[in-house]
Design an enzyme around this catalytic site. Structure first.
Site, PDB file in Angstrom:
ATOM      1  N   ASP A  45      -4.619   0.614   3.728  1.00  0.00           N
ATOM      2  CA  ASP A  45      -3.521  -0.101   3.063  1.00  0.00           C
ATOM      3  C   ASP A  45      -2.236   0.039   3.874  1.00  0.00           C
ATOM      4  O   ASP A  45      -1.207  -0.560   3.539  1.00  0.00           O
ATOM      5  CB  ASP A  45      -3.345   0.346   1.605  1.00  0.00           C
ATOM      6  CG  ASP A  45      -3.063   1.828   1.452  1.00  0.00           C
ATOM      7  OD1 ASP A  45      -3.044   2.541   2.470  1.00  0.00           O
ATOM      8  OD2 ASP A  45      -2.866   2.277   0.308  1.00  0.00           O
ATOM      9  N   SER A  46      -2.304   0.786   4.987  1.00  0.00           N
ATOM     10  CA  SER A  46      -1.205   0.801   5.966  1.00  0.00           C
ATOM     11  C   SER A  46      -0.939  -0.605   6.475  1.00  0.00           C
ATOM     12  O   SER A  46       0.119  -0.873   7.049  1.00  0.00           O
ATOM     13  CB  SER A  46      -1.540   1.729   7.136  1.00  0.00           C
ATOM     14  OG  SER A  46      -2.815   1.417   7.671  1.00  0.00           O
ATOM     15  N   ASP A  84      -9.532   0.600   1.890  1.00  0.00           N
ATOM     16  CA  ASP A  84      -8.652   1.284   0.940  1.00  0.00           C
ATOM     17  C   ASP A  84      -8.562   0.522  -0.370  1.00  0.00           C
ATOM     18  O   ASP A  84      -8.438  -0.705  -0.385  1.00  0.00           O
ATOM     19  CB  ASP A  84      -7.233   1.375   1.525  1.00  0.00           C
ATOM     20  CG  ASP A  84      -6.952   2.723   2.159  1.00  0.00           C
ATOM     21  OD1 ASP A  84      -7.632   3.706   1.805  1.00  0.00           O
ATOM     22  OD2 ASP A  84      -6.044   2.792   3.006  1.00  0.00           O
ATOM     23  N   LYS A 113     -11.953   3.935  -0.231  1.00  0.00           N
ATOM     24  CA  LYS A 113     -11.143   5.151  -0.195  1.00  0.00           C
ATOM     25  C   LYS A 113     -10.047   5.033  -1.246  1.00  0.00           C
ATOM     26  O   LYS A 113      -9.449   3.971  -1.385  1.00  0.00           O
ATOM     27  CB  LYS A 113     -10.543   5.339   1.199  1.00  0.00           C
ATOM     28  CG  LYS A 113      -9.539   6.495   1.307  1.00  0.00           C
ATOM     29  CD  LYS A 113      -9.273   6.891   2.739  1.00  0.00           C
ATOM     30  CE  LYS A 113      -8.264   6.056   3.472  1.00  0.00           C
ATOM     31  NZ  LYS A 113      -6.919   6.078   2.895  1.00  0.00           N
ATOM     32  N   GLU A 115      -6.713   7.362  -3.288  1.00  0.00           N
ATOM     33  CA  GLU A 115      -5.824   8.517  -3.193  1.00  0.00           C
ATOM     34  C   GLU A 115      -5.709   9.235  -4.533  1.00  0.00           C
ATOM     35  O   GLU A 115      -5.452   8.583  -5.553  1.00  0.00           O
ATOM     36  CB  GLU A 115      -4.410   8.066  -2.768  1.00  0.00           C
ATOM     37  CG  GLU A 115      -4.376   7.444  -1.396  1.00  0.00           C
ATOM     38  CD  GLU A 115      -2.975   7.000  -0.976  1.00  0.00           C
ATOM     39  OE1 GLU A 115      -1.978   7.367  -1.641  1.00  0.00           O
ATOM     40  OE2 GLU A 115      -2.891   6.280   0.035  1.00  0.00           O
ATOM     41  N   GLU A 182      -4.630  14.144   4.786  1.00  0.00           N
ATOM     42  CA  GLU A 182      -3.476  13.658   5.553  1.00  0.00           C
ATOM     43  C   GLU A 182      -2.340  14.673   5.491  1.00  0.00           C
ATOM     44  O   GLU A 182      -1.933  15.105   4.396  1.00  0.00           O
ATOM     45  CB  GLU A 182      -3.010  12.299   4.995  1.00  0.00           C
ATOM     46  CG  GLU A 182      -1.771  11.774   5.714  1.00  0.00           C
ATOM     47  CD  GLU A 182      -1.493  10.297   5.485  1.00  0.00           C
ATOM     48  OE1 GLU A 182      -2.284   9.599   4.823  1.00  0.00           O
ATOM     49  OE2 GLU A 182      -0.460   9.831   6.014  1.00  0.00           O
TER      50      GLU A 182
HETATM   51  O1  KIV Z   1      -3.926   3.290   5.194  1.00  0.00           O
HETATM   52  C1  KIV Z   1      -4.202   4.004   6.163  1.00  0.00           C
HETATM   53  O2  KIV Z   1      -4.128   3.590   7.331  1.00  0.00           O
HETATM   54  C2  KIV Z   1      -4.629   5.369   5.911  1.00  0.00           C
HETATM   55  C3  KIV Z   1      -4.593   6.320   7.070  1.00  0.00           C
HETATM   56  C4  KIV Z   1      -3.215   6.714   7.374  1.00  0.00           C
HETATM   57  C5  KIV Z   1      -5.469   7.463   6.845  1.00  0.00           C
HETATM   58  O3  KIV Z   1      -4.950   5.712   4.813  1.00  0.00           O
END
Ligand code: KIV
Length: 266
Positions: A45-46, A84, A113, A115, A182
């Site tokens: 989600d970056s 994500d 993934k 959080e 992280e």
């Molecule tokens: O969204 C992302 O790129 C991440 C990484 C920083 C692990 O979760």
């Protein structure tokens, strides 16, 4: 490289072999990263920040995550595609199953993934009961940046370190197939990596994790502004993007990245 599955990564952990993970947001980069021997492509989600230009990961929507996951899945040949779950897409167990189901069914992700710590035990139990593999993201959770007051190293004191270790154990017990840590001190990451049977991927978590991940743009040194200490510009000194990504994968597998200087000691 043959098809990478979660079982492959578990076997690599057992054999003491490190694996590489890198973010990907489109088909061409997915293909290049896959060809370079990176085992896991993370549709992070970056992308909210590096692709869409937002100031945090919060604004990206589930539909947008699915769009990018589809593109990455089309480019990936052998790598495992991890997607994500975006902010507010897993508030209830029902919503989590629906969101993860779309990332897998429409996006063709192999694993999702999310959080959060022990509060996600029931969500993870529910997802795994539907055959959806899960990676639990612990330590610094960027979706909680406003609650945390910034992107800060987590688990620095004894109490918070214990919470993160307990969360990791609880989520593994609930069925998580992987854990991502992280920005935590490297000794804590080492302790968690040894305590868990499932593979642990680190970013800013020191050299002892089973796998390492970076954001693609950070690893190519093209992210504007000050770089965090745990990133490295692999394009510098490499003969192009393909060579830089191959050097990244090799440095992880040989234990040369990250160094202790690129890690947090406390
Ligand atoms: O969204 C992302 O790129 C991440 C990484 C920083 C692990 O979760």
């Amino acid at each position: 490289m043959s098809k990478i599955t979660i079982a492959t990564l578990k076997a690599m952990k057992q054999a003491g072999d490190r694996f590489a993970c890198l973010t990907a947001y489109d088909a061409i980069f997915a293909q290049i990263i896959d060809e370079a021997g990176v085992e896991v492509l993370l549709v992070g989600d970056s992308l909210s920040m590096v692709i869409q230009g937002h100031e945090s990961t919060l604004p990206v929507t589930l539909d947008e995550m699915i769009y990018h996951t589809k593109a990455v899945s089309r480019g990936a040949v052998n790598a495992l595609v991890m997607a994500d779950m975006p902010f507010m897409s897993y508030n209830t167990e029902v919503q989590a199953v629906e969101s993860a189901g779309r990332l897998m069914k429409e996006g063709r992700a192999h694993i999702v993934k999310l959080e959060g710590g022990r509060a996600l035990v029931n969500t993870i139990k529910q997802l795994t009961s539907f055959g959806i593999p899960v990676c639990a993201h612990l330590g610094l959770q960027p979706q909680s940046v406003h609650k945390l007051g910034g992107y800060k190293v987590q688990g620095r004191d004894k109490y918070s370190a214990k919470i993160i270790l307990e969360d990791a154990l609880a989520l593994e017990k609930a069925g998580a197939d992987m854990v991502l840590l992280e920005c935590v001190p490297m000794l804590l990451a080492e302790e968690i990596t040894l305590a868990l049977d499932v593979p642990v991927i680190g970013i800013g978590a020191g050299p002892h994790c089973n796998g390492q991940v970076l954001v693609l743009q950070d690893m190519l040194g093209i992210t504007p502004g000050k770089q965090p200490r745990f990133t490295q510009n692999f394009l510098q000194g490499s003969n192009g993007i393909q060579a830089a990504i191959a050097a990244y994968a090799q440095a992880i597998k040989e234990g040369d990245f990250p160094s202790k200087q690129q890690s947090f000691t406390s």
